[in-house]
Design an enzyme around this catalytic site. Structure first.
Site, short mmCIF file in Angstrom:
data_model
loop_
_atom_site.label_atom_id
_atom_site.label_comp_id
_atom_site.label_asym_id
_atom_site.label_seq_id
_atom_site.Cartn_x
_atom_site.Cartn_y
_atom_site.Cartn_z
N ASP A 1 47.10 -1.36 78.46
CA ASP A 1 48.18 -0.44 78.11
C ASP A 1 48.72 0.27 79.34
OD1 ASP A 1 47.91 -0.89 75.33
OD2 ASP A 1 46.37 0.65 75.15
N HIS B 1 50.09 -4.68 77.85
CA HIS B 1 49.85 -4.78 76.41
C HIS B 1 50.95 -4.07 75.62
CE1 HIS B 1 47.33 -3.60 72.73
NE2 HIS B 1 47.39 -4.91 72.70
N ARG B 2 51.74 -4.86 74.89
CA ARG B 2 52.89 -4.34 74.13
C ARG B 2 53.84 -3.59 75.07
NH1 ARG B 2 49.39 -1.80 69.04
NH2 ARG B 2 47.82 -3.47 69.04
N GLU C 1 52.62 -8.72 77.42
CA GLU C 1 52.02 -9.16 76.15
C GLU C 1 52.77 -8.49 75.01
OE1 GLU C 1 49.41 -9.00 72.58
OE2 GLU C 1 50.32 -7.35 73.71
N LYS D 1 51.75 -13.29 65.19
CA LYS D 1 51.04 -12.46 64.22
C LYS D 1 51.13 -13.11 62.84
CE LYS D 1 49.54 -8.92 64.97
NZ LYS D 1 48.19 -8.46 65.41
N ASP E 1 53.94 -8.95 70.45
CA ASP E 1 53.59 -9.50 69.14
C ASP E 1 54.83 -9.95 68.38
OD1 ASP E 1 50.67 -8.39 69.13
OD2 ASP E 1 51.92 -6.64 69.54
N GLU F 1 52.08 -13.24 71.26
CA GLU F 1 51.09 -13.38 70.19
C GLU F 1 51.78 -13.61 68.85
OE1 GLU F 1 47.62 -10.99 67.73
OE2 GLU F 1 48.25 -10.21 69.69
N HIS G 1 53.93 -5.13 66.22
CA HIS G 1 52.53 -5.48 66.02
C HIS G 1 52.13 -5.52 64.56
CE1 HIS G 1 48.18 -4.64 65.61
NE2 HIS G 1 48.06 -5.43 66.66
#
Length: 248
Positions: free
Chosen positions: A231, A9-10, A36, A113, A38, A111, A51
């Site tokens: 994370d 995540h990120r 992953e 945004k 954004d 993703e 993000h």
């Protein structure tokens, strides 16, 4: 059972400043099999990985990404908010991630945004860049803006899309199918083992976010989850018995 995708995540956001190249690279070192991140868009149309719509949290300035050119954005640093040792880390472009990942066995969950700022033309720009790097078969495009997912599927049906959502949806696999999506990305509290089992029967994979507790990870793995967004990719890698590259 097929291998569980370990989606960082990120990047390794539990260990490094989120959505930076050092975070992505460290996630790979820790055993992630997917990244992953954004995507936002600058004033001059550049695709950048951050993000929030503003720089308040990560750069300490209230500016909006949409109001800055790429050149201006490159002068902002987003590392010291996490820890002083990362001062000077910049905001990557999507091309930076694709270039780095192209020779690695990584899935990329991008993703869009565009729920708060309706970035005009974002879908086409993102897909064009994915095509430039010939990564169509390794990308999942997700968004809370489901109109955007439909646009992505219309532009290129070969690129997978995933429905992001926060609350309980009734038969989410049915809904996802109606908009051409091929995966479900729910907030973890919108998921149950029973839903996972039914999704398996329907051929629709679940990749919940953001699961950081090893016991919770274990519960979802035992329920037959297809992937987990976390994370801490090192924690998930330990449970899966994988260290770097593809899962064993």
């Amino acid at each position: 059972m097929s291998a569980v995708i370990n989606l960082a995540h990120r990047g390794a956001a539990g260990h490094r400043p989120e959505n930076t190249m050092i975070s992505f690279k460290y996630a790979w070192e820790l055993g992630a099999t997917g990244i992953e991140t954004d995507i936002q868009m600058t004033k001059d149309g550049a695709l950048v990985l951050i993000h929030d719509e503003t720089l308040t949290r990560t750069a300490g300035t209230p500016e909006w990404v949409k109001d800055l050119t790429l050149a201006e954005l490159r002068t902002r640093e987003v590392g010291s908010w996490y820890h002083e040792q990362y001062r000077g880390e910049g905001i990557p472009q999507l091309a930076d991630l694709l270039e780095w990942a192209r020779d690695k066995s990584l899935c990329l969950n991008l993703e869009l945004k565009n729920g708060i700022i309706p970035y005009t033309g974002m879908e086409q720009k993102v897909i064009d860049l994915i095509r430039d790097y010939q990564l169509e078969d390794r990308v999942i495009l997700s968004s809370f803006n489901h109109y955007s997912l439909v646009a992505c599927h219309t532009i290129d049906p070969s690129i997978r899309t995933a429905v992001l959502y926060m609350e309980g949806l009734y038969e989410p696999w049915t809904y996802a199918s109606t908009i051409g999506a091929s995966a479900l990305h729910p907030f973890k509290y919108a998921l149950t083992p029973e839903l996972i089992q039914e999704a398996i029967r329907q051929g629709m994979p679940y990749h919940p976010f953001t699961v950081n507790d090893p016991q919770e990870m274990k519960k979802w793995i035992e329920a037959g989850i297809s992937g987990i967004i976390t994370d801490y990719p090192d924690r998930l890698a330990e449970l899966l018995g994988s260290r770097g590259g593809l899962p064993v």
